[in-house]
Design a protein around this motif. Structure first.
Motif: not given
Length: 105
Positions: A6-7, A9, A40, A43, A59, A61, A64, A67-68, A95
């Motif tokens: 997971r990502v 931020r 997602c 958010y 957020e 995700w 990565a 997210s990108d 992050e």
């Protein structure tokens, strides 16, 4: 503890003086669109109780790549154009790697 792909931020945005409510409203429209973005997981638009012109976005995700892909969307399509017009300064990013907890599966 397991590692996570997971990502996450935290994004702090500061509106032009007196425009905090408008910034939050614009970000809530962005959040509506992000709900349909693959990967997602969260958010969340947050008001800062001690800073009326600051808004935080949380957020999460799935990875990565998700997210990108969301960041590569057209700014108008994502609703970010309206957000950028309200900013007094560039957003600040923190992050993180979400590991789990209520709300995350």
């Amino acid at each position: 503890m397991e590692t996570s792909e997971r990502v996450g931020r935290y994004v702090r945005m500061v509106a032009v003086e007196g425009q905090g409510h408008e910034l939050a409203t614009a970000l809530l429209r962005v959040a509506d669109g992000m709900a349909a973005q693959p990967g997602c997981q969260a958010y969340v638009v947050n008001a800062a109780p001690d800073e009326p012109d600051a808004v935080w976005v949380t957020e999460v995700w799935s990875d990565a790549a998700a997210s990108d892909a969301a960041l590569e969307r057209d700014l108008g399509e994502a609703g970010l154009g309206a957000v950028l017009e309200l900013l007094a300064q560039p957003p600040e990013y923190i992050e993180v790697t979400p590991l789990g907890g209520p709300g995350l599966s």
